[in-house]
Motif scaffolding. Structure first.
Motif, PDB file in Angstrom:
ATOM      1  N   SER A  61      87.636 -55.019  46.261  1.00  0.00           N
ATOM      2  CA  SER A  61      87.715 -53.744  45.714  1.00  0.00           C
ATOM      3  C   SER A  61      86.379 -52.828  46.203  1.00  0.00           C
ATOM      4  O   SER A  61      85.256 -53.569  46.504  1.00  0.00           O
ATOM      5  CB  SER A  61      87.642 -53.571  44.214  1.00  0.00           C
ATOM      6  N   SER A  62      86.384 -51.684  46.079  1.00  0.00           N
ATOM      7  CA  SER A  62      85.485 -50.864  46.599  1.00  0.00           C
ATOM      8  C   SER A  62      84.280 -50.655  45.710  1.00  0.00           C
ATOM      9  O   SER A  62      84.480 -50.703  44.511  1.00  0.00           O
ATOM     10  CB  SER A  62      85.968 -49.025  46.866  1.00  0.00           C
ATOM     11  N   GLY A 124      84.726 -50.319  39.541  1.00  0.00           N
ATOM     12  CA  GLY A 124      84.150 -50.635  40.864  1.00  0.00           C
ATOM     13  C   GLY A 124      82.723 -49.911  40.942  1.00  0.00           C
ATOM     14  O   GLY A 124      81.772 -50.312  41.764  1.00  0.00           O
TER      15      GLY A 124
END
Length: 144
Positions: A61-62, A124
């Motif tokens: 994930s970012s 995130g």
């Protein structure tokens, strides 16, 4: 010549000394959105994240880096305490990428209250808050 060396020494001392305002003696905690899987980072990982060299978490994930303005005392303390950098060095590490690449630039917020709200609502996200800040269920303190 002696005056020039004295001036350089004085300026160097001013740069490496803690700020005389704000929370210079309090610790700063590194905080992430509760959906971030990591609960502990080492200094190298933290530096890689905040210098934008690590744009994704281990799960793919970012990473969303959230920072306070360069002159904010808590930002200054975070840079010195956790990254072992001065704020301008962090800005130099970004190398202008934060202006060219909108997707992977740090998100600059104006206050700790805005930092907290952004971290709570952004999956995130990673940032920092004063050490005495109580965290909600949507935030986790990362260990080192």
């Amino acid at each position: 010549m002696a005056k020039g060396l004295f001036f350089i020494a004085l300026m160097t001392a001013a740069l490496v000394s803690p700020p005389l305002w704000g929370r210079s003696n309090s610790s700063v905690q590194v905080v992430a959105n509760a959906k971030v899987a990591e609960r502990a980072l080492n200094r190298e990982q933290l530096r890689a994240i905040f210098t934008l060299k690590q744009p994704v978490w281990a799960d793919g994930s970012s990473v969303v880096v959230v920072v306070l303005p360069q002159r904010h005392p808590v930002h200054h303390q975070f840079c010195r305490q956790h990254l072992r950098l001065l704020p301008y060095q962090l800005d130099l590490a970004w190398g202008g990428r934060h202006f060219e690449d909108r997707e992977h630039r740090p998100l600059v917020v104006g206050s700790e209250k805005e930092m907290r709200q952004t971290l709570e609502s952004t999956p995130g996200a990673i940032g920092y808050l004063s050490g005495d800040t109580q965290l909600s269920a949507n935030l986790v303190r990362l260990a080192f």
